[in-house]
Design an enzyme around this catalytic site. Structure first.
Site, short mmCIF file in Angstrom:
data_model
loop_
_atom_site.label_atom_id
_atom_site.label_comp_id
_atom_site.label_asym_id
_atom_site.label_seq_id
_atom_site.Cartn_x
_atom_site.Cartn_y
_atom_site.Cartn_z
N HIS A 151 0.82 -1.22 0.00
CA HIS A 151 0.00 0.00 0.00
C HIS A 151 0.86 1.27 0.00
CE1 HIS A 151 0.32 0.37 4.51
NE2 HIS A 151 0.13 1.63 4.24
N ASP A 182 -0.10 -7.40 2.05
CA ASP A 182 0.44 -6.03 1.97
C ASP A 182 1.97 -6.09 2.01
OD1 ASP A 182 0.58 -3.32 1.92
OD2 ASP A 182 -0.13 -3.00 3.97
N SER A 228 4.33 2.87 7.96
CA SER A 228 3.98 1.79 7.05
C SER A 228 5.15 1.36 6.19
CB SER A 228 2.86 2.22 6.11
OG SER A 228 1.63 1.97 6.70
N1 ARG Z 1 -0.96 2.20 7.31
C1 ARG Z 1 -0.19 3.08 8.14
C2 ARG Z 1 0.85 3.87 7.35
O1 ARG Z 1 0.65 4.11 6.22
C3 ARG Z 1 0.43 2.40 9.31
C4 ARG Z 1 -0.57 1.93 10.23
C5 ARG Z 1 0.01 1.30 11.41
N2 ARG Z 1 -0.80 1.66 12.48
C6 ARG Z 1 -0.71 1.15 13.69
N3 ARG Z 1 -1.46 1.64 14.60
N4 ARG Z 1 0.13 0.18 13.96
O2 ARG Z 1 1.79 4.41 7.82
#
Ligand code: ARG
Length: 259
Positions: free
Chosen positions: A18, A61, A149
Site C-alpha cells: 500500500h 500487503d 507503514s
Molecule cells: N498504514 C499506516 C501507514 O501508512 C500504518 C498503520 C500502522 N498503524 C498502527 N497503529 N500500527 O503508515
C-alpha cells in the site's frame, strides 16, 4: 504520507504494497533523520514489485522495490521460520512516522519495543484474511503509527514483519504482514531482480555461449557495473523522500484501518 522499508539485498528493499505512491521516484537509504542526513544515500527507484495478489491493506500487503543502483548499506536478514515470532516475544518496530495519533512526524528514525499479541483479539474487519498471515504486536501506547507503514518489525534483529495497519495508534495491537508467509516469493524476486552477486540458492545465471553468430556487440560491462561496493556500513531502512505534511487526524470520530 511517507513510508519506510528494509534493505534485503543491495538493490532491493521490502516494504508494504500500500506504499506504492511513496516509492515512485527516489528513496533515502540509511537516514537517521527524516530530512537531510550526511550518512544517507539518495537512490532512484527502478521498479516496484507488489505481491501479485495484493488489492488492499492489510491483505498481502507486501512489495519489493528495486533500486536503480545498489546501496552500500548493510542488508537485514529476513525471517525464514514460520513459528517465529511466538506470542509474547519482544519485537521492535522502526520508523519515522507520527509519534502520537494525529500528531506530527518524528524528526528522527525511532523504534519501539513491544510484545507480540494474539491477532485473534482484533476485529474481523481489520483481519480479513485471518490471523495466520500477520504478526500482531503492541498496545498500551506502544505501537507503530501513520508514516511507519512499510517499515520493519524486527525480532532479535531479524525482519519478521512489515508495518501494515492499525486502529488509530497505541490503542490496540498493530497489524504487520508476516514475512515468513511470503518467503518463496521474496527468494524468487531476489533471484530475478537482485544485483550480483546473487544469494547462493539462486539458479545459476548462464551467459549465452560466445559463438561467431552470437558475439556481444557491446562490451559486457554491465555485470561489473552492477556489483555493489563491499563497504556495508550500517543497516539501512529506506524511506520515501516525497514527504508532505498531513492534516491532523484529531477530528476523526471513528477508527478506520488507516493507511
Ligand atoms: N498504514 C499506516 C501507514 O501508512 C500504518 C498503520 C500502522 N498503524 C498502527 N497503529 N500500527 O503508515
Amino acid at each position: 504520507m511517507n513510508c519506510g522499508g528494509a534493505l534485503i539485498h543491495p538493490n532491493l528493499f521490502l516494504t508494504a504494497a500500500h506504499c506504492h505512491a511513496s516509492f515512485k521516484k527516489q528513496v533515502f537509504v540509511g537516514p537517521v533523520t527524516q530530512y537531510w542526513d550526511a550518512n544517507m544515500e539518495i537512490i532512484n527507484v527502478e521498479r516496484q514489485i507488489p505481491f501479485p495478489a495484493f488489492r488492499e491493506l492489510p491483505v498481502d500487503d507486501i512489495m519489493i522495490v528495486q533500486l536503480a543502483w545498489p546501496s552500500t548499506k548493510a542488508t537485514v536478514e529476513y525471517n525464514r521460520r514460520a513459528q517465529v515470532p511466538a506470542f509474547g516475544d519482544t519485537v521492535t518496530a522502526v520508523g519515522a512516522g507520527l509519534t502520537t495519533e494525529g500528531g506530527s512526524v518524528s524528526l528522527y528514525v525511532e523504534h519501539v519495543d513491544m510484545p507480540t499479541t494474539n491477532c485473534a483479539d482484533l476485529p474481523a474487519w481489520l483481519l480479513r484474511e485471518g490471523p495466520d498471515n500477520h504478526v500482531c504486536a503492541g498496545r498500551n501506547g506502544k505501537d507503530a503509527c501513520q508514516g511507519d507503514s512499510g517499515g520493519p518489525l524486527l525480532a532479535n534483529g531479524v525482519l519478521v514483519g512489515i508495518v501494515s495497519a492499525g486502529i488509530g495508534c497505541g490503542r490496540r495491537p498493530g497489524v504487520y504482514t508476516r514475512v515468513s508467509k511470503y518467503l518463496d516469493w521474496i527468494d524468487d524476486t531476489i533471484c530475478q531482480y537482485g544485483s550480483f552477486p546473487l544469494p547462493a540458492g539462486c539458479p545459476p545465471v548462464t551467459p549465452p555461449a560466445a559463438s561467431p553468430q552470437n558475439l556481444p556487440d557491446r562490451e559486457p560491462e554491465e555485470a561489473a557495473e552492477r556489483t555493489p561496493s563491499p563497504a556495508a556500513l550500517d543497516t539501512a531502512f529506506p524511506t520515501s523522500n516525497d514527504y508532505e505534511k498531513v492534516p491532523s487526524a484529531a477530528g476523526t470520530s471513528f477508527p478506520t484501518a488507516s493507511e
